[in-house]
Write a protein that holds these residues in place. Structure first.
Motif, PDB file in Angstrom:
ATOM      1  N   GLU A 120       0.834  -1.210   0.000  1.00  0.00           N
ATOM      2  CA  GLU A 120       0.000   0.000   0.000  1.00  0.00           C
ATOM      3  C   GLU A 120       0.858   1.246   0.000  1.00  0.00           C
ATOM      4  OE1 GLU A 120      -2.914   0.508   3.103  1.00  0.00           O
ATOM      5  OE2 GLU A 120      -3.749  -1.473   2.694  1.00  0.00           O
ATOM      6  N   THR A 161       3.982   1.655  -0.989  1.00  0.00           N
ATOM      7  CA  THR A 161       4.688   1.865  -2.254  1.00  0.00           C
ATOM      8  C   THR A 161       3.731   2.298  -3.363  1.00  0.00           C
ATOM      9  OG1 THR A 161       4.559  -0.503  -2.728  1.00  0.00           O
ATOM     10  CG2 THR A 161       6.596   0.299  -1.752  1.00  0.00           C
ATOM     11  N   GLN A 162       2.492   1.818  -3.326  1.00  0.00           N
ATOM     12  CA  GLN A 162       1.525   2.241  -4.332  1.00  0.00           C
ATOM     13  C   GLN A 162       1.129   3.696  -4.111  1.00  0.00           C
ATOM     14  OE1 GLN A 162      -1.599  -0.650  -3.900  1.00  0.00           O
ATOM     15  NE2 GLN A 162      -0.686  -2.050  -5.408  1.00  0.00           N
ATOM     16  N   ARG A 163       1.034   4.093  -2.865  1.00  0.00           N
ATOM     17  CA  ARG A 163       0.609   5.448  -2.551  1.00  0.00           C
ATOM     18  C   ARG A 163       1.708   6.458  -2.863  1.00  0.00           C
ATOM     19  NH1 ARG A 163      -1.434   5.858   3.183  1.00  0.00           N
ATOM     20  NH2 ARG A 163      -3.076   4.625   2.296  1.00  0.00           N
ATOM     21  N   TYR A 164       2.954   6.091  -2.592  1.00  0.00           N
ATOM     22  CA  TYR A 164       4.060   7.030  -2.740  1.00  0.00           C
ATOM     23  C   TYR A 164       5.016   6.624  -3.861  1.00  0.00           C
ATOM     24  CZ  TYR A 164       2.326   8.755   1.682  1.00  0.00           C
ATOM     25  OH  TYR A 164       1.525   9.259   2.670  1.00  0.00           O
ATOM     26  N   TRP A 165       4.490   6.125  -4.966  1.00  0.00           N
ATOM     27  CA  TRP A 165       5.299   5.675  -6.082  1.00  0.00           C
ATOM     28  C   TRP A 165       6.047   6.816  -6.750  1.00  0.00           C
ATOM     29  CZ3 TRP A 165       4.350   7.860 -10.782  1.00  0.00           C
ATOM     30  CH2 TRP A 165       3.140   8.522 -10.928  1.00  0.00           C
ATOM     31  N   VAL A 166       5.545   8.009  -6.600  1.00  0.00           N
ATOM     32  CA  VAL A 166       6.124   9.147  -7.304  1.00  0.00           C
ATOM     33  C   VAL A 166       7.531   9.474  -6.781  1.00  0.00           C
ATOM     34  CG1 VAL A 166       5.201  11.005  -5.840  1.00  0.00           C
ATOM     35  CG2 VAL A 166       5.536  11.396  -8.277  1.00  0.00           C
ATOM     36  N   PRO A 207      10.201   7.402  -5.690  1.00  0.00           N
ATOM     37  CA  PRO A 207      11.302   6.711  -6.371  1.00  0.00           C
ATOM     38  C   PRO A 207      11.349   7.008  -7.867  1.00  0.00           C
ATOM     39  CG  PRO A 207       9.659   5.131  -5.562  1.00  0.00           C
ATOM     40  CD  PRO A 207       9.290   6.466  -5.040  1.00  0.00           C
ATOM     41  N   VAL A 208      10.203   7.225  -8.492  1.00  0.00           N
ATOM     42  CA  VAL A 208      10.191   7.555  -9.914  1.00  0.00           C
ATOM     43  C   VAL A 208      10.850   8.906 -10.144  1.00  0.00           C
ATOM     44  CG1 VAL A 208       8.670   8.120 -11.872  1.00  0.00           C
ATOM     45  CG2 VAL A 208       8.193   6.116 -10.449  1.00  0.00           C
TER      46      VAL A 208
END
Length: 134
Positions: A107, A109-114, A116-117
């Motif tokens: 959850e 990593t899905q929420r804060y994916w921006v 690492p990108v």
């Protein structure tokens, strides 16, 4: 040497960790070295860094002389309470809890994916600009 009567816990010794009040634990004995800090050949930071843990290994590794060991006795204030060194119990995690933890990580990593990108994107741009200058 008289029998030491005072027992201290490691937590008590760890609380005395400043240059005005410094205790170290070596070979199961507690030493108040506050008055010796300025005279210590290795510097006061060595003794202050030794608080809050058993510093026997560090003491032995430094290769202290017989006279240094005799001088230590002057600073001995008691012994370490061996019963306070009990190994803490490990927390047992049930399978359901482990899956909850992994779900929370997914959850997050899905929420804060921006983040690492963005880091990867900025790194790529900086690398490209650096290579382009050469």
């Amino acid at each position: 040497m008289a029998k030491l009567s005072k027992l201290y816990t490691m937590q008590e010794a760890a609380q005395h960790n400043t240059s005005e009040d410094c205790w170290v634990v070596i070979d199961g004995k507690v030493y108040d070295v506050s008055s010796y800090l300025n005279e210590h050949p290795g510097g006061d930071d060595v003794l202050i860094a030794a608080t809050g843990k058993d510093a026997t290994d560090e003491f032995e590794d430094a290769g202290h002389s017989k006279s240094a060991r005799e001088l230590m006795e002057k600073f001995c204030i008691g012994e370490l309470d061996e019963s306070s060194l009990a190994i803490p119990e490990l927390e047992i995690v049930r399978a359901e809890q482990a899956s909850d933890i992994s779900k929370k990580i997914v959850e997050f990593t899905q929420r804060y994916w921006v983040v690492p990108v963005a880091v990867a994107g900025i790194s790529a741009v900086v690398g490209f600009l650096y290579l382009r200058k050469k």
